[in-house]
Every structure is written in structure tokens, then in C-alpha cells.
Design a protein around this motif. Structure first.
Motif, mmCIF file in Angstrom:
data_model
loop_
_atom_site.group_PDB
_atom_site.id
_atom_site.type_symbol
_atom_site.label_atom_id
_atom_site.label_comp_id
_atom_site.label_asym_id
_atom_site.label_seq_id
_atom_site.Cartn_x
_atom_site.Cartn_y
_atom_site.Cartn_z
ATOM 1 N N ARG A 1 51.464 -1.328 22.547
ATOM 2 C CA ARG A 1 50.248 -1.748 23.445
ATOM 3 C C ARG A 1 50.386 -1.131 24.651
ATOM 4 O O ARG A 1 51.477 -0.145 24.857
ATOM 5 C CB ARG A 1 50.852 -3.376 23.975
ATOM 6 N N VAL A 2 49.206 -1.044 25.275
ATOM 7 C CA VAL A 2 49.160 -0.494 26.604
ATOM 8 C C VAL A 2 49.803 -1.205 27.715
ATOM 9 O O VAL A 2 49.480 -2.576 27.762
ATOM 10 C CB VAL A 2 47.474 -0.102 26.781
ATOM 11 N N TYR A 3 50.576 -0.905 28.528
ATOM 12 C CA TYR A 3 51.322 -1.660 29.381
ATOM 13 C C TYR A 3 50.929 -0.813 30.684
ATOM 14 O O TYR A 3 51.178 0.428 30.804
ATOM 15 C CB TYR A 3 52.834 -1.754 29.446
ATOM 16 N N ARG B 1 43.372 6.888 25.479
ATOM 17 C CA ARG B 1 42.867 8.181 26.591
ATOM 18 C C ARG B 1 43.365 7.868 27.659
ATOM 19 O O ARG B 1 43.718 8.745 28.527
ATOM 20 C CB ARG B 1 41.546 8.213 26.277
ATOM 21 N N CYS B 2 43.330 6.602 28.070
ATOM 22 C CA CYS B 2 43.708 6.353 29.681
ATOM 23 C C CYS B 2 45.200 6.550 29.841
ATOM 24 O O CYS B 2 45.850 6.945 30.771
ATOM 25 C CB CYS B 2 43.536 4.813 29.903
ATOM 26 N N VAL B 3 46.020 6.282 28.649
ATOM 27 C CA VAL B 3 47.537 6.502 28.791
ATOM 28 C C VAL B 3 47.710 8.078 28.915
ATOM 29 O O VAL B 3 48.388 8.474 29.866
ATOM 30 C CB VAL B 3 48.235 6.131 27.731
ATOM 31 N N GLY C 1 52.380 8.444 34.780
ATOM 32 C CA GLY C 1 53.038 7.560 33.915
ATOM 33 C C GLY C 1 53.152 6.058 34.382
ATOM 34 O O GLY C 1 53.764 5.136 33.648
ATOM 35 N N ALA C 2 51.945 5.652 34.885
ATOM 36 C CA ALA C 2 51.819 4.229 35.199
ATOM 37 C C ALA C 2 51.138 3.303 34.126
ATOM 38 O O ALA C 2 51.180 2.243 34.096
ATOM 39 C CB ALA C 2 50.643 4.148 36.550
ATOM 40 N N ILE C 3 50.537 3.998 33.273
ATOM 41 C CA ILE C 3 49.734 3.450 31.835
ATOM 42 C C ILE C 3 50.665 4.053 30.813
ATOM 43 O O ILE C 3 50.890 4.952 30.424
ATOM 44 C CB ILE C 3 48.403 3.640 31.772
#
Lengths: 144, 501, 358
Positions: A3-5, A127-129, A135-137
Motif C-alpha cells: 500500500r501507499v504509506y 507515480r506519487c511514490v 522518501g515521504a511516500i
């Protein structure tokens, strides 16, 4: 499931994730061409308050209230990803009201939009990652 | 101001065709170069504030930005350069000492670039590091001049304290204060992962980083900031900083605005006060005094930690090094004049000291001539830019090198040389929390590990080419070097032959 | 400072029981490897050949002319008691030309001088040898041990053997060398073996650690005047064995140290010892290809580099041990071997004569 964290400790509030998100849904290959003179409407949003910032997008909850509340079955959970069937969405926005995170929003054409993890189209990583400079996402497995 | 004497050095060039007005440039520039004009929905820039750090360029998602040197110029004059004139304007205005950061950028010879390495052909096979073992492990520390055996005839293996490194590279001193906590954490974690050491610099050690003690050199400088027994005990080695290549003859200076709560605690000074290290150690006015401090530190730590004495490369460096080798120090760190700094008077940075290559060559020779080379290890620093520089320094006679600027560049530093402003956009040379957080140590430490892993591969490749499969056989092996375009005197000092000889 | 780079042939024979035999056999062995030499240097070390003078240092000296000889002899008389001196017997053969004056002296340090120097006897001898070799132009001591001698010249080794009438000497150990230098013309002093006191080295290879080793050993008073790998190795052996007191086995672990990965896998005691030796004597690690045979009073040691980049074979028959670059050079003199093997890289083969100290 991966998942995206997000981690506010490393979020710089640069808003690049929003632009990469918006770019991801255009299908274009060049960001300048895709987003020039466009007011973006991304599926991820940076929340900011008093020097603290973090990005918010769909958490793909194990028991998603948005899916529960959807009156047409447009929102469904498929392989752990909450997806939107835009043809079924009638724009009642029950999901927007019921999402505790504010991760669902209206799109330009009236149907709702939300993060559907653009992993099929972009190197297996949203893409946001990829676009976060600090490295915040992250996109990782943390167990349910 | 009615008369503007100083004109911007750079221009921010924005390709309006590509700019999507995402405003990341504006949000990321601590110098406030970029501005959003709401009425016209465009970005504009104030060139005069730009330090050319490339933060905006690197983050612009559409590559709409570039920084170019301003074509604005003075009337041509080889004697009175634009830089010389501008500096006079600055001083005529301020009445102050010019400040700069990072290493000497002036046009002095770089001897590393005038030396070439050897490789084997025919008579001696080159060795392929992908197929054969290739060793880069080194031990630093004094070696005994004789051996003793027990009653069974076995060698008694007692040695002065040694440091084991996986490769002959360490991170040089950069204080907590001059660089951020996140930069320190990146260095500490990278050192631990790589099996090498990093150096706290003169600002003490943040308590959260004590756990990397095995990979830490704790520094004791003239200001004695943050020095206490636990600090000394926490590291693997202790370094006495006598001088620094970037500013020989003067001490460090951390402005009060950088001394926040954490730094104040770590340095053991009040919040907001300037941390000014005296130029000399006021308990060391001679070589005998140095010996006392060396032994005081050894006494304080039970003779379990090697002591490094770090000096700036100055004219008499060989004789000074000889004195240090006889002072009980286990290692000598020599810092060349291109070494970096967080802040130094420009004139000192640019006009004092020696190139590390010449200093290293003369120190190594002097210690060998006196038969005391094995009493100390030599660590060379002051602008080691690549693995080739490492190999050349080892061949000249160093046991190990110190890198600092190269490490910062790996962390994102673009050598804009504005550290002294405290507004480092890359989160390195700053204490502003919003800027510090830009350096995520999880990313930073990985980049440092990558850099030195790559260097290690390259060092092995070069060693293999020379037919050498262990780094100790390269140390002081000056026949592996040849000079190009050097005069007789330079060759003599470097102790190498000219290419073609 | 030009360095000799060379390929070569080496051979050695030793009797474990100390039985003496003629130099004929070593000539025959090394002659088999003529292909590995190019006529620019050959030589022999012979042990146990001067039993009647076994307590005296036997100096073999090349002189360019009588002036050098006179100067050197004056020096010798000032520092030593010369018990016997003579030309070294040679045979005129067309293959060996341009020979210098070749003299032999049996000497002992003058007791008063030795006492005044406050040195031990062997160190005194070493210092005198260096003073001659670096200070007297045209004089070169190429052998300085007791009850042994080096014989060397420019030429193929078998011709050098005949020139020196080596077949007339009897010893318990011989080593030989045929040289294939890849630069610099042959010089008599530059042929192998290199020696200091009773240590002699014949060497096949080119060491990549040369300048690191040279600059390190020169710290201890040795002067590398000949700029060859072999000279450096000879001094390193003298330093580690005579001055530091390492055993030959330990010296092998310094010269051709096991890789760290090998050391880590050893039992603790051994691991710690190997680590100590690698750390303390790191500057004396030899890299690059080599096979060497070291002769010393009462024994012989053969060693390959850590990667075994040069061939070297060992054979045994009864009390005899043979070492050579090629098995053929052993088979030619002893085809009926009890055992024959190639030692691994870094695995020293140390043979000592029963009843002789080392």
C-alpha cells in the motif's frame, strides 16, 4: 498487500506528488505537455498546517466505508484495491461524505475519483511514490 | 540602495513553455529566489538571491529551469578579474572579512590529475577482481618494531590499539552544527554498514548516535565542545584537531543562530551563543604539550583507543609530522588546502596551505627516512574526489584517506559554497528544521553506501590492473605512478618518475 | 631507478641427511630449462662447500679493476681478519666473456672493531658488505655467508656452472637460476642468486609490490642498489629471519599471506597469529607472480605467490628433495621419485638438514 504509506516526518510539502498523480492519469509521456495551463485535480492531496505537511490518498481500507455506502456498486474492492467503475457512478457523492480521510473527490465530469494505485501503468510503483523527492511516500507491505 | 555595485553572478532561466507553475521551485528555495505571480499565473525569479545550488533545477518536474552564468561582465582585465573587483565592492560596503565555504576553488595545480597509474602487460599478469580475491582491508595504528614470544615460542600478539577498515576510506570530520543531524546520521549509518569510520568533528556527538560508536572517531578540538568522558569512551578512536586544510591557523566558528537546543546540549554551550574555537589549543604551544594531550586522552580511555592528530598541510608539514609521530600519536591525518569547511575567511581558504599530494609525499618520505613510518598510520584528506584519487594517495604512501566533500556531494551538495549562510537547500549545512528534514537519512545513508561500494569496485579494478591483489602492496608503491607535465622538482617531491621514463 | 623485470628458471636440490654431492647435478637440472633463460644471467648457491673454513665468512667479490680490488682489500684488512684469499678458480670458455676479477676471502671480524661497533657479529658483517657495495666503486660482494658460496655470471646457467667448475664442489644443498630479463643488459652482479650472509634467493617472477617492499625495507638500513625484485626479497628474508626472529613458516605467511577469507576460517589461535602477521608486516606482503627458492645454512625453502601465478614443482626421493620450475628439470636428474607435487600458492615448502641448526 503493498500500500501507499506516507510519513509526515519526511514530507517537505513540495506538492510534487500531486503533480505526478495528475500526470499519471493523463496517459501523456511529457509532463509539460500534459499539465501546461491546466489546474490539476489530483487524487492525492498534501495537507499542511503550521509547518507540518503530509500527503493524503486512499488507504484502501480493509472494510471500506465508501464501498459500503455506494448505492450503485460503482466502488468495489478488487484484489485489495478499491476501484471505481465510472460508468456506474451517478455522482451521489455518498462515498465522499463517508470517507473518513477525505480521499475521494469529484472529478471534472461529475463521477468521483480516487487513488486506484496506478501500479499497472507505472513500473509497478505508484507515480506519487516515484516522484517524492524525500522518501515521504512509500509503497510497501506492512501487513493488514 | 541607490547604487548597486554587486551584480548577480547567475541567471535563472525558465522555459515558460515547460513551466506548469507547480511552484515547487518557490517552495524549495530557502533564498526566496522564485515568486508566483497570481495575476498572470506565472513564476518569476530574482537572480540576485540565487546561490546556484540547483535545488529548484533538480526538483522541477518538467525540467523547465536552468541556472546560467551571467554574461554581465566588467571590462576585460587579466589582472583585475571581475571577482577581485566585486570583492573590493563587498568589503568597501561591509568593512568585514570575506567569508566562504567548502574547499579552495582557485586555479592551483591538482597533482592527482597530473599522475597516471600503471597496469600490467605480459611479464606480470593483471588480476581480474571478478574472478580472484582482491583485498582492500586495512588496519590503522602503530605497529611494533620487534616481536616477543611466550615460553612456548608463540608470538605474543599484543598490539597498540588498531582500527580495522573494510577499505582505506573514512568520512572526515564535520561537526554537528556545521552539518545537520540528518547528515550526521547518514554518515554514521553508512560507516557502520560499510565497515569504516566517520568523524564527529568538533561539535560533540548527539546522544542518539552513540550506538554507532564502533564506527565513530570522536574529535577533540581547541574549543573542546562536547568533550566529556562518555564522549571519549563512545568512539573507536580519538582525533585531536590541530588544524584544518581549509583554514590552517584558525579555529572553527559556528554562529549562534545555528546553536539550537540539540546543538547546545551536544556542544555543552548555551543556546544561541557563538561557538568559537580558539586558533591554537591553549594547552598546546609546543610539541611536548601535544604529547601531554595525547597521553591525557589515552589515560582517560585506558589506552584502548588510538589517537589521531590532524594537521593542516603547511610548509613545514614533514617536520611537524615527524614530531607528531614521536609524540605518541597512533595516526597522523594530513589535510590538504583544498579541504572543505562550513565557513572560512576567503583569503585564508584560498591562499594558505599546501596541496595534499605534495604534503603526503614529503611526510611519507620523511617518516621513512627517519625509520619511524611504522609508528604511525597516515590518513590523507583534502579533496579526494574519486577512487582514482584514493589509489594515487595510497600509492604515494597514505594508509587511508579521508573524504568529506565527496560524501556531502553524494548527499546532494552541489558545491554552491554558501554553507556559511546556514540556508542549505539540501538539508546538509543548515539547522533550520524545515531544511534539515530535506535530507532523509534513509536515502542519504544508502547513497553514501552506494558511492563507496562503487569506489571499492573501482579500486579493485585498478589494483587488479597493476597485478596487485591486496591494498597493502599498493601503499607507498610509487613506481605505480608516473607524472605528466610536472617539473623536476615536483617529481622529486612526489618521489615519482615522469611518464615515459 | 630502473627496475629489472624478468622471467626465469629456478632449481634446487637438498639432502636432508646432509650428505654432500657434486654441483654437477644442479647444472644438469637447470640446463634442461634452457628455454626459460636468455643467456643474460645464471648462477648458483652452494651450501656445505667450504668445510675446512666453515667458521669463517666466505666473501665472493667482483672487481672491475685492480684499483677497486686494492681499495676493497684495504677496507677488508681494516675490518676483518683475513684467513685466506685467492682467485675463484674459473675455466676459460667461449660462452662466458668479459669477466671481472673474481676473488674469494675467508674472514672473521676483527675482535676489537667488532667490540667497538657494539653490533652482533652478523650485523657487523652485513654493514661491512653494504659499505663495500655502496661505497667502493667497482667492488661488489656477491656472497658473504659461512660454509657456502654464490657463483654467478652473465651467460646461460649451465655455462656459468662450467665456468666456475661447479662440478668440483661438493655440498648438501644447491640452488640455481637461469635468467630471462626483459630489460637492461646483463650485469654480473645482477644475476641470481642474491645473497646476504648465508641467505640466498633465486626467483622467478615479477613482483607488483616491489616499490612498497623496497621503500619499507630501506627503512631498516638496507640499500636496494640493484633494483631487482630478488634483491628486495633477499633483504626481506634477512630482516624478518635474522633481525625480527620470525620462523621461516611465519615468513611464508608474511610474503604470501593467506587471503582474509581464508584466515577467517581458521581456528582461533591460528587465525589470530595470521592476522597479527598480516597486520604488523603488511608492507612486506609480496604480490604479483613469483616462485622463489631460499637457501640458508642448514636448509632450503620454496614458496609460490598467493595466487600461484608461476609454476613450481617439488619432488622427493629418499633423503633428497628437489624443487624446480618444471618437473622435467627434476626428472632429468632423478626420474624415480617417491613423491612429486605442485605446492599451492602461498604454501611454503621448508626442508632442513638433520643436525644443522637454522
Amino acid at each position: 498487500m503493498k500500500r501507499v504509506y506516507v510519513n509526515e516526518k519526511w514530507c517537505l510539502g513540495c506538492h510534487l506528488c500531486e503533480y505526478y498523480c495528475a500526470f499519471a492519469s493523463t496517459g501523456e509521456t511529457d509532463m509539460a505537455r500534459a499539465l501546461k495551463d491546466i489546474r490539476i485535480n489530483p487524487r492525492i492531496r498534501v495537507e499542511e498546517c503550521e509547518g507540518i505537511s503530509f500527503a493524503v490518498s486512499c488507504r484502501h481500507c480493509p472494510e471500506p466505508l465508501c464501498v459500503k455506502g455506494c448505492i450503485t456498486g460503482a466502488l468495489r474492492k478488487i484484489d485489495g484495491i478499491i476501484t471505481v467503475d465510472r460508468n456506474r457512478c451517478i455522482g451521489c457523492y455518498t462515498c465522499i461524505l463517508s470517507c473518513p480521510y477525505g480521499a475521494v473527490s469529484p472529478s471534472e465530469d461529475g463521477a468521483i475519483q480516487k487513488c486506484e494505485l496506478c501500479i499497472k501503468t507505472h513500473e509497478g510503483t505508484p507515480r506519487c511514490v516515484l516522484g517524492c523527492p524525500n522518501g515521504a511516500i512509500v509503497f510497501e507491505e506492512r501487513g493488514e | 540602495m541607490a547604487v548597486e555595485y554587486i551584480q548577480p553572478e547567475y541567471e535563472v532561466v525558465r522555459n515558460q513553455e515547460r513551466c506548469i507553475v507547480c511552484r515547487v521551485c518557490e517552495r524549495q528555495c530557502a533564498n526566496q529566489v522564485h515568486e508566483y505571480l497570481k495575476d498572470s499565473n506565472r513564476m518569476v525569479a530574482d537572480d540576485s538571491k540565487c546561490v546556484n545550488c540547483h535545488r529548484c533545477v533538480a526538483l522541477c518536474p518538467t525540467r523547465a529551469l536552468k541556472i546560467v552564468k551571467s554574461p554581465h561582465t566588467f571590462k576585460e582585465n587579466t589582472n583585475w578579474s571581475g571577482k577581485a573587483i566585486s570583492e573590493i565592492y563587498k568589503q568597501a560596503e561591509s568593512g568585514g572579512v570575506l567569508l566562504s565555504s567548502m574547499g579552495n576553488p582557485e586555479n592551483y595545480p591538482v597533482y592527482f590529475d597530473k599522475m597516471l597509474l600503471n597496469a600490467s602487460q605480459v611479464t606480470n599478469p593483471s588480476i581480474d577482481p571478478l574472478r580472484e580475491p582482491m583485498e582492500t582491508r586495512v588496519f590503522l595504528g602503530a605497529k611494533p618494531e620487534r616481536i616477543e614470544r611466550d615460553e612456548k615460542g608463540r608470538i605474543i600478539r599484543s598490539l597498540p590499539p588498531q582500527i580495522q577498515l573494510s577499505m582505506p576510506v573514512m568520512f572526515s570530520a564535520m561537526s554537528y552544527g556545521s552539518i545537520s543531524y540528518n547528515a550526521h546520521e547518514s554518515l554514521a549509518r553508512a560507516a557502520a554498514e560499510l565497515g569504516i569510520l566517520y568523524n564527529t568533528g568538533e561539535g560533540g556527538l548527539h546522544e542518539d548516535l552513540y550506538k554507532y560508536g564502533k564506527n565513530t572517531i570522536v574529535q577533540v578540538a581547541s574549543g573542546r565542545f562536547g568533550v566529556h568522558k562518555d564522549y571519549l569512551e563512545s568512539g573507536a578512536a580519538i582525533e585531536i584537531k590541530m588544524g584544518q586544510g581549509a583554514k590552517p591557523g584558525i579555529g572553527g566558528h559556528l554562529p549562534g543562530e545555528k546553536v539550537g537546543m540539540d546543538i547546545s546540549r551536544t556542544r555543552m554551550i548555551p543556546e544561541g551563543t557563538d561557538a568559537i574555537s580558539p586558533a591554537p589549543h591553549h594547552d598546546i604551544y609546543s610539541i611536548e604539550d601535544l604529547r601531554q594531550l595525547v597521553y591525557s586522552l589515552k589515560e582517560a580511555t585506558g589506552y584502548k583507543k588510538p589517537v589521531i592528530v590532524k594537521i593542516a598541510a603547511v610548509h613545514n608539514v614533514a617536520a611537524i609530522a615527524s614530531g607528531i609521530a614521536r609524540s605518541g600519536a597512533d595516526m597522523i591525518a594530513i589535510d590538504g588546502f583544498r579541504g572543505g569547511t562550513g565557513a572560512a575567511p576567503t583569503r585564508i581558504r584560498d591562499h594558505v596551505g599546501l596541496p595534499i599530494e605534495l604534503a603526503l609525499a614529503s611526510v611519507d618520505k620523511r617518516l621513512r627516512d627517519e625509520g619511524i613510518r611504522n609508528r604511525v598510520s597516515i590518513i590523507a584528506g583534502g579533496s579526494i574526489r574519486s577512487s582514482a584519487d584514493v589509489v594515487k594517495a595510497i600509492a604515494l604512501g597514505a594508509d587511508c584517506v579521508y573524504i568529506a566533500t565527496a560524501a556531502l556531494v553524494a548527499l546532494g551538495c552541489h558545491l554552491c559554497r554558501s554553507c556559511h549562510t546556514g540556508k542549505c537547500n539540501w538539508g546538509i549545512a543548515t539547522q533550520r528544521p524545515d531544511l534539515v528534514k530535506r535530507l532523509n537519512p534513509n536515502i542519504g545513508f544508502r547513497r553514501l553506501v552506494n558511492l563507496l561500494t562503487a569506489w571499492q569496485h573501482e579500486i579493485k579494478e585498478m589494483m587488479g590492473g597493476m597485478g596487485i591483489n591486496s591494498i597493502e602492496a599498493l601503499r607507498g608503491n610509487r613506481l605505480m605512478l608516473r607524472g605528466v607535465g610536472l617539473n623536476e622538482k615536483e617529481l622529486e617531491i612526489l618521489g615519482i618518475k615522469h611518464a615515459g621514463e | 631507478m630502473y627496475r629489472n623485470v624478468s622471467g626465469c628458471a629456478i632449481s634446487g636440490i637438498i639432502s636432508r641427511s646432509g650428505k654432500r654431492f657434486s654441483g654437477e647435478r644442479i647444472i644438469e637440472s637447470v640446463a634442461t630449462m634452457r628455454e626459460r633463460s636468455n643467456g643474460l644471467g645464471g648462477g648458483f648457491a652452494a651450501y656445505g662447500i667450504y668445510p675446512e673454513y666453515k667458521d669463517y665468512y666466505a666473501f665472493h667479490i667482483f672487481y672491475n679493476d685492480n684499483a677497486a680490488k686494492k681499495e676493497c682489500e684495504t677496507f677488508l684488512e681494516e675490518h676483518f681478519d683475513i684467513i685466506n684469499l685467492s682467485r675463484i678458480p674459473t675455466r676459460k670458455i667461449p660462452e662466458i666473456t668479459d669477466e671481472p676479477l673474481i676473488w674469494r676471502y675467508f674472514v672473521l671480524p676483527l675482535p676489537t672493531k667488532l667490540a667497538a661497533s657494539q653490533l652482533d657479529e652478523r650485523e657487523y658483517v652485513v654493514r661491512c658488505v653494504f659499505r663495500i657495495n655502496t661505497g667502493i666503486d667497482g667492488a661488489y660482494v656477491f656472497s658473504s655467508g659461512k660454509n657456502m658460496g654464490v657463483f654467478k655470471a652473465v651467460g646461460f646457467p649451465e655455462d656459468v656452472g662450467r665456468f666456475y667448475k661447479l662440478e668440483e664442489y661438493e655440498g648438501y644443498c644447491f640452488t640455481a637460476h637461469g635468467r630471462y630479463p626483459t630489460n637492461t643488459p646483463g650485469w654480473w652482479g645482477g644475476a641470481h642468486p642474491f645473497s646476504l650472509l648465508d641467505y640466498t634467493v633465486v626467483h622467478n617472477g615479477e613482483i607488483s609490490s616491489y616499490d612498497a617492499n623496497r621503500r619499507s625495507i630501506e627503512m631498516y638500513g638496507y640499500k636496494c642498489t640493484l633494483l631487482t625484485d630478488t634483491e628486495v626479497i633477499a633483504y626481506m628474508i634477512d630482516y624478518l629471519h635474522r633481525r625480527i626472529g620470525l620462523t621461516l613458516d611465519e615468513i611464508c605467511h608474511v610474503f604470501a599471506a593467506p587471503f582474509w577469507s581464508t584466515i577467517e576460517g581458521k581456528p582461533k589461535q591460528e587465525r589470530e597469529e595470521l592476522k597479527f602477521l598480516r597486520n604488523v608486516f603488511s608492507s612486506l606482503l609480496i604480490t604479483g607472480p613469483f616462485s622463489i627458492i631460499v637457501g640458508f645454512e642448514g636448509g632450503m625453502m620454496a614458496l609460490n605467490d598467493r595466487l600461484k601465478l608461476r609454476s613450481m614443482v617439488v619432488g622427493e626421493k629418499d633423503d633428497m628433495v628437489y624443487v624446480a620450475s618444471e618437473e622435467a628439470a627434476i626428472r632429468i636428474i632423478q626420474n624415480d621419485l617417491d613423491r612429486v607435487w605442485s605446492p599451492m600458492g602461498g604454501e611454503g615448502v621448508i626442508v632442513t638438514v638433520e643436525g644443522v641448526k637454522n
